[in-house]
Design a protein around this motif. Structure first.
Motif, PDB file in Angstrom:
ATOM      1  N   GLY A  12     -17.428  19.675 -22.025  1.00  0.00           N
ATOM      2  CA  GLY A  12     -17.226  20.119 -20.661  1.00  0.00           C
ATOM      3  C   GLY A  12     -15.960  19.544 -20.061  1.00  0.00           C
ATOM      4  N   ALA A  13     -15.548  20.134 -18.949  1.00  0.00           N
ATOM      5  CA  ALA A  13     -14.341  19.710 -18.245  1.00  0.00           C
ATOM      6  C   ALA A  13     -14.687  19.336 -16.810  1.00  0.00           C
ATOM      7  N   LEU A  14     -14.401  18.094 -16.445  1.00  0.00           N
ATOM      8  CA  LEU A  14     -14.479  17.688 -15.047  1.00  0.00           C
ATOM      9  C   LEU A  14     -13.072  17.946 -14.496  1.00  0.00           C
ATOM     10  N   VAL A  25     -12.883  18.025  -6.902  1.00  0.00           N
ATOM     11  CA  VAL A  25     -13.374  18.427  -8.211  1.00  0.00           C
ATOM     12  C   VAL A  25     -13.925  19.842  -8.116  1.00  0.00           C
ATOM     13  N   LEU A  26     -13.930  20.526  -9.236  1.00  0.00           N
ATOM     14  CA  LEU A  26     -14.351  21.915  -9.286  1.00  0.00           C
ATOM     15  C   LEU A  26     -15.771  22.031  -9.822  1.00  0.00           C
ATOM     16  N   LEU A  27     -16.614  22.719  -9.078  1.00  0.00           N
ATOM     17  CA  LEU A  27     -17.934  23.092  -9.565  1.00  0.00           C
ATOM     18  C   LEU A  27     -17.995  24.608  -9.660  1.00  0.00           C
ATOM     19  N   ILE A  28     -18.758  25.084 -10.640  1.00  0.00           N
ATOM     20  CA  ILE A  28     -18.994  26.518 -10.797  1.00  0.00           C
ATOM     21  C   ILE A  28     -20.500  26.734 -10.895  1.00  0.00           C
ATOM     22  N   THR A  29     -20.922  27.962 -10.677  1.00  0.00           N
ATOM     23  CA  THR A  29     -22.346  28.255 -10.846  1.00  0.00           C
ATOM     24  C   THR A  29     -22.598  28.725 -12.274  1.00  0.00           C
ATOM     25  N   THR A  30     -23.801  28.415 -12.766  1.00  0.00           N
ATOM     26  CA  THR A  30     -24.205  28.938 -14.066  1.00  0.00           C
ATOM     27  C   THR A  30     -24.522  30.419 -13.906  1.00  0.00           C
ATOM     28  N   ARG A  31     -24.448  31.149 -14.992  1.00  0.00           N
ATOM     29  CA  ARG A  31     -24.658  32.597 -14.910  1.00  0.00           C
ATOM     30  C   ARG A  31     -26.104  32.968 -14.616  1.00  0.00           C
ATOM     31  N   GLU A  32     -27.047  32.338 -15.288  1.00  0.00           N
ATOM     32  CA  GLU A  32     -28.441  32.749 -15.130  1.00  0.00           C
ATOM     33  C   GLU A  32     -29.117  32.125 -13.914  1.00  0.00           C
ATOM     34  N   MET A  37     -22.546  23.399 -11.581  1.00  0.00           N
ATOM     35  CA  MET A  37     -22.289  22.785 -12.878  1.00  0.00           C
ATOM     36  C   MET A  37     -20.775  22.653 -13.038  1.00  0.00           C
ATOM     37  N   ILE A  38     -20.349  22.015 -14.103  1.00  0.00           N
ATOM     38  CA  ILE A  38     -18.935  22.001 -14.487  1.00  0.00           C
ATOM     39  C   ILE A  38     -18.749  22.997 -15.639  1.00  0.00           C
ATOM     40  N   PRO A  39     -17.520  23.461 -15.881  1.00  0.00           N
ATOM     41  CA  PRO A  39     -17.293  24.328 -17.046  1.00  0.00           C
ATOM     42  C   PRO A  39     -17.651  23.583 -18.335  1.00  0.00           C
ATOM     43  N   LYS A  40     -18.364  24.266 -19.210  1.00  0.00           N
ATOM     44  CA  LYS A  40     -18.779  23.640 -20.473  1.00  0.00           C
ATOM     45  C   LYS A  40     -19.110  24.722 -21.481  1.00  0.00           C
ATOM     46  N   GLY A  41     -19.122  24.324 -22.750  1.00  0.00           N
ATOM     47  CA  GLY A  41     -19.463  25.302 -23.775  1.00  0.00           C
ATOM     48  C   GLY A  41     -19.651  24.670 -25.134  1.00  0.00           C
ATOM     49  N   TRP A  42     -19.941  25.525 -26.091  1.00  0.00           N
ATOM     50  CA  TRP A  42     -20.238  25.116 -27.459  1.00  0.00           C
ATOM     51  C   TRP A  42     -18.962  24.789 -28.231  1.00  0.00           C
ATOM     52  N   PRO A  43     -19.075  23.982 -29.285  1.00  0.00           N
ATOM     53  CA  PRO A  43     -17.909  23.726 -30.140  1.00  0.00           C
ATOM     54  C   PRO A  43     -17.314  25.043 -30.657  1.00  0.00           C
ATOM     55  N   ILE A  44     -16.006  25.037 -30.855  1.00  0.00           N
ATOM     56  CA  ILE A  44     -15.298  26.198 -31.392  1.00  0.00           C
ATOM     57  C   ILE A  44     -14.581  25.744 -32.652  1.00  0.00           C
ATOM     58  N   VAL A  52     -11.556  22.561 -26.467  1.00  0.00           N
ATOM     59  CA  VAL A  52     -12.706  23.402 -26.098  1.00  0.00           C
ATOM     60  C   VAL A  52     -12.940  23.281 -24.592  1.00  0.00           C
ATOM     61  N   ALA A  53     -12.880  22.055 -24.070  1.00  0.00           N
ATOM     62  CA  ALA A  53     -13.059  21.844 -22.629  1.00  0.00           C
ATOM     63  C   ALA A  53     -12.000  22.610 -21.838  1.00  0.00           C
ATOM     64  N   GLU A  54     -10.754  22.577 -22.297  1.00  0.00           N
ATOM     65  CA  GLU A  54      -9.678  23.318 -21.622  1.00  0.00           C
ATOM     66  C   GLU A  54      -9.960  24.820 -21.646  1.00  0.00           C
ATOM     67  N   ARG A  55     -10.405  25.327 -22.776  1.00  0.00           N
ATOM     68  CA  ARG A  55     -10.688  26.768 -22.887  1.00  0.00           C
ATOM     69  C   ARG A  55     -11.840  27.165 -21.974  1.00  0.00           C
ATOM     70  N   GLU A  56     -12.898  26.367 -21.941  1.00  0.00           N
ATOM     71  CA  GLU A  56     -14.040  26.677 -21.079  1.00  0.00           C
ATOM     72  C   GLU A  56     -13.629  26.672 -19.603  1.00  0.00           C
ATOM     73  N   ALA A  57     -12.769  25.724 -19.217  1.00  0.00           N
ATOM     74  CA  ALA A  57     -12.282  25.674 -17.830  1.00  0.00           C
ATOM     75  C   ALA A  57     -11.539  26.960 -17.484  1.00  0.00           C
ATOM     76  N   TRP A  58     -10.750  27.463 -18.414  1.00  0.00           N
ATOM     77  CA  TRP A  58     -10.021  28.714 -18.185  1.00  0.00           C
ATOM     78  C   TRP A  58     -10.993  29.899 -18.115  1.00  0.00           C
ATOM     79  N   GLU A  59     -11.864  30.034 -19.122  1.00  0.00           N
ATOM     80  CA  GLU A  59     -12.744  31.200 -19.191  1.00  0.00           C
ATOM     81  C   GLU A  59     -13.740  31.255 -18.038  1.00  0.00           C
ATOM     82  N   GLU A  60     -14.308  30.104 -17.660  1.00  0.00           N
ATOM     83  CA  GLU A  60     -15.370  30.076 -16.663  1.00  0.00           C
ATOM     84  C   GLU A  60     -14.876  29.904 -15.236  1.00  0.00           C
ATOM     85  N   ALA A  61     -13.681  29.309 -15.064  1.00  0.00           N
ATOM     86  CA  ALA A  61     -13.225  28.992 -13.705  1.00  0.00           C
ATOM     87  C   ALA A  61     -11.793  29.421 -13.410  1.00  0.00           C
ATOM     88  N   GLY A  62     -11.053  29.861 -14.409  1.00  0.00           N
ATOM     89  CA  GLY A  62      -9.681  30.316 -14.175  1.00  0.00           C
ATOM     90  C   GLY A  62      -8.688  29.202 -13.923  1.00  0.00           C
TER      91      GLY A  62
END
Length: 147
Positions: A12-14, A25-32, A37-44, A52-62
């Motif tokens: 994840g990315a704080l 700090v940036l918080l985002i909502t989970t989809r479901e 939450m903070i941007p986060k995701g599975w290993p790539i 991975v944290a950088e990519r999740e921050a881009w994909e989930e929060a721009g």
């Protein structure tokens, strides 16, 4: 036997930035569940954890920025998987200083976001370990150890 038998890794990315009113700090909502939450995701495969944290921050929060090389901490939360089974991800959290924010990004229609003072962000979080990380970050920036 536990309902959540195996810990699994996420990254994840704080995300933070300095503003005239102090660090935010940036918080985002989970989809479901729409929890904060903070941007986060599975290993790539082929990507280092901080990338991975950088990519999740881009994909989930721009947001675009550079994540620190070492994790700031970690938190655990309970997740219901698509097949209905339970999991308990352990999220290694990397500090990410935001350099740019984009209006258009992959998950922009699926999430809300908010820039908050660290202590205010901590109050919105339901996961105790993540709340503690946000409070730790808030204390650090108050002492000017970061930013």
């Amino acid at each position: 036997m536990s309902a959540y038998p195996r810990p699994i890794q996420q990254y994840g990315a704080l995300c933070f930035r300095n503003t005239p009113r102090g660090p935010r700090v940036l918080l985002i909502t989970t989809r479901e569940t729409r929890r904060w939450m903070i941007p986060k995701g599975w290993p790539i495969s082929g990507l280092k954890p901080r990338k991975v944290a950088e990519r999740e921050a881009w994909e989930e929060a721009g947001v675009i920025g550079k994540a620190h090389k070492k994790p700031f901490g970690e938190f655990v939360y309970d997740k219901v998987m698509q097949d209905g089974s339970g999991a308990r991800p352990v999220v290694a959290v990397f500090l990410l200083e935001v350099r740019r924010c984009r209006k258009r990004f992959p998950e922009m229609e699926e999430r809300e976001s908010a820039w908050l003072a660290p202590f205010e962000a901590a109050r919105r979080i339901e996961e105790p370990d993540l709340e503690r990380l946000l409070l730790k970050f808030g204390r650090m920036v108050e002492r000017a150890e970061l930013c």
